[in-house]
Design a protein around this motif. Structure first.
Motif, mmCIF file in Angstrom:
data_model
loop_
_atom_site.group_PDB
_atom_site.id
_atom_site.type_symbol
_atom_site.label_atom_id
_atom_site.label_comp_id
_atom_site.label_asym_id
_atom_site.label_seq_id
_atom_site.Cartn_x
_atom_site.Cartn_y
_atom_site.Cartn_z
ATOM 1 N N ARG A 1 0.842 -1.104 -0.249
ATOM 2 C CA ARG A 1 -0.091 0.010 -0.076
ATOM 3 C C ARG A 1 0.722 1.222 -0.026
ATOM 4 O O ARG A 1 0.621 2.151 -0.695
ATOM 5 N N ALA A 2 2.030 1.344 0.655
ATOM 6 C CA ALA A 2 2.710 2.562 0.985
ATOM 7 C C ALA A 2 3.336 2.759 -0.597
ATOM 8 O O ALA A 2 3.577 3.811 -0.796
ATOM 9 N N VAL A 3 4.029 1.761 -1.124
ATOM 10 C CA VAL A 3 4.611 2.135 -2.463
ATOM 11 C C VAL A 3 3.934 2.249 -3.491
ATOM 12 O O VAL A 3 4.038 3.314 -4.381
ATOM 13 N N MET A 4 2.523 1.838 -3.444
ATOM 14 C CA MET A 4 1.690 2.281 -4.455
ATOM 15 C C MET A 4 1.178 3.635 -4.374
ATOM 16 O O MET A 4 0.811 4.273 -5.337
ATOM 17 N N THR A 5 1.200 4.444 -3.193
ATOM 18 C CA THR A 5 0.632 5.753 -3.193
ATOM 19 C C THR A 5 1.968 6.699 -2.762
ATOM 20 O O THR A 5 1.411 7.756 -2.716
ATOM 21 N N ASN A 6 2.914 6.241 -2.660
ATOM 22 C CA ASN A 6 3.913 7.175 -2.529
ATOM 23 C C ASN A 6 4.534 7.715 -3.711
ATOM 24 O O ASN A 6 5.283 7.112 -4.382
ATOM 25 N N ARG A 7 4.234 9.144 -4.000
ATOM 26 C CA ARG A 7 4.826 9.741 -5.171
ATOM 27 C C ARG A 7 6.299 9.758 -5.158
ATOM 28 O O ARG A 7 6.964 9.805 -6.388
ATOM 29 N N GLU A 8 7.048 10.137 -4.179
ATOM 30 C CA GLU A 8 8.376 10.110 -4.017
ATOM 31 C C GLU A 8 8.958 9.002 -4.651
ATOM 32 O O GLU A 8 10.076 8.982 -5.340
ATOM 33 N N ILE A 9 8.424 7.557 -4.211
ATOM 34 C CA ILE A 9 9.135 6.452 -4.817
ATOM 35 C C ILE A 9 8.780 6.376 -6.058
ATOM 36 O O ILE A 9 9.861 5.722 -6.782
ATOM 37 N N ARG A 10 7.822 6.596 -6.497
ATOM 38 C CA ARG A 10 7.335 6.429 -8.164
ATOM 39 C C ARG A 10 8.256 7.202 -8.753
ATOM 40 O O ARG A 10 8.883 6.782 -9.835
ATOM 41 N N VAL A 11 8.564 8.555 -8.539
ATOM 42 C CA VAL A 11 9.468 9.450 -9.292
ATOM 43 C C VAL A 11 10.825 8.814 -9.135
ATOM 44 O O VAL A 11 11.645 8.794 -10.297
ATOM 45 N N ALA A 12 11.461 8.516 -8.083
ATOM 46 C CA ALA A 12 12.619 7.956 -7.932
ATOM 47 C C ALA A 12 12.801 6.506 -8.841
ATOM 48 O O ALA A 12 13.940 6.496 -9.515
ATOM 49 N N CYS A 13 11.745 5.945 -8.924
ATOM 50 C CA CYS A 13 11.828 4.624 -9.878
ATOM 51 C C CYS A 13 11.908 4.923 -11.249
ATOM 52 O O CYS A 13 12.685 4.578 -12.209
ATOM 53 N N GLU A 14 11.186 6.151 -11.483
ATOM 54 C CA GLU A 14 11.153 6.594 -12.968
ATOM 55 C C GLU A 14 12.569 7.034 -13.453
ATOM 56 O O GLU A 14 13.144 6.640 -14.494
ATOM 57 N N ARG A 15 13.486 7.826 -12.484
ATOM 58 C CA ARG A 15 14.252 8.359 -12.667
ATOM 59 C C ARG A 15 15.729 7.329 -12.733
ATOM 60 O O ARG A 15 16.588 7.282 -13.750
ATOM 61 N N ALA A 16 15.264 6.324 -11.746
ATOM 62 C CA ALA A 16 16.547 5.206 -12.093
ATOM 63 C C ALA A 16 16.275 4.389 -13.001
ATOM 64 O O ALA A 16 17.405 3.821 -13.580
ATOM 65 N N GLN A 17 14.951 4.217 -13.818
ATOM 66 C CA GLN A 17 14.898 3.414 -14.869
ATOM 67 C C GLN A 17 15.664 3.990 -15.969
ATOM 68 O O GLN A 17 16.348 3.489 -16.801
ATOM 69 N N LYS A 18 15.623 5.522 -16.083
ATOM 70 C CA LYS A 18 16.115 5.986 -17.325
ATOM 71 C C LYS A 18 17.954 5.896 -17.198
ATOM 72 O O LYS A 18 18.286 5.595 -18.091
ATOM 73 N N ILE A 19 18.374 5.936 -16.106
ATOM 74 C CA ILE A 19 19.671 5.740 -15.763
ATOM 75 C C ILE A 19 20.248 4.290 -16.106
ATOM 76 O O ILE A 19 21.044 4.012 -16.785
ATOM 77 N N ALA A 20 19.119 3.274 -15.760
ATOM 78 C CA ALA A 20 19.566 1.857 -15.819
ATOM 79 C C ALA A 20 19.585 1.438 -17.362
ATOM 80 O O ALA A 20 20.034 0.434 -17.505
ATOM 81 N N ARG A 21 18.705 1.930 -17.920
ATOM 82 C CA ARG A 21 18.350 1.611 -19.304
ATOM 83 C C ARG A 21 19.438 2.070 -20.409
ATOM 84 O O ARG A 21 20.297 2.306 -20.921
#
Length: 168
Positions: free
Chosen positions: A148-168
């Motif tokens: 529930r926490a990771v689904m609703t935490n915008r900061e986590i979502r944004v961090a995952c999007e940023r990390a994805q761009k770096i990892a690809r």
């Protein structure tokens, strides 16, 4: 090696926007049938409590009625499935953690041994998800709370999007 396709029911759920969480302990899934049952039951209860559909990676037979929110998969492509999930509950191995980063999906690390505690701490410090207590101490409500926490935490979502761009 070949892998099974995503179950058609999952495609239909994703098309409807139903949140799906992937559960895997990779090669650290217990082998004792009783322990496997306990893990699968915990995952099932966590999914129900969090209000999500669960895709559970398990190579062992499920010997009791499968709840409608649970779908079992064996060998599968994390690259195909993870980007379509709202979170991945996993053991914190380097490979699975990296697959989550590449997919841009939050990790919920349930560490078992060794470097998994390091990867869990890294996930937490980079805001790429969360970490539970170690596997033998965690319960369904704790995992559900993390989902529930990771689904609703915008900061986590944004961090995952940023990390994805770096990892690809």
């Amino acid at each position: 090696a070949g892998h099974r396709p995503v179950p058609p029911i999952c495609e239909a759920m994703w098309d409807r926007g139903t949140p799906v969480v992937f559960f895997t302990f990779g090669s650290l899934m217990p082998t004792d049938p009783k322990a496997v049952h306990e893990v699968l039951q915990m995952w099932s209860d966590a999914a129900r409590r969090a209000g999500v559909i669960a895709l559970m990676q398990c190579d062992y037979p499920w010997e009791w009625p499968i709840p409608k929110q649970i779908h079992l998969v064996t060998a599968c492509s994390h690259e195909d499935i993870f980007p379509r999930c709202v979170a991945v509950v996993h053991h914190g191995g380097a490979g699975t953690t990296h697959a989550c980063v590449r997919a841009g999906v939050p990790s919920i690390v349930v560490p078992h041994v060794a470097d998994q505690f390091f990867w869990g701490a890294t996930v937490r410090s980079l805001r790429l998800g969360s970490v539970t207590r170690k596997r033998r101490a965690v319960d369904a409500e704790e995992i559900a709370s993390h989902i529930r926490a990771v689904m609703t935490n915008r900061e986590i979502r944004v961090a995952c999007e940023r990390a994805q761009k770096i990892a690809r």
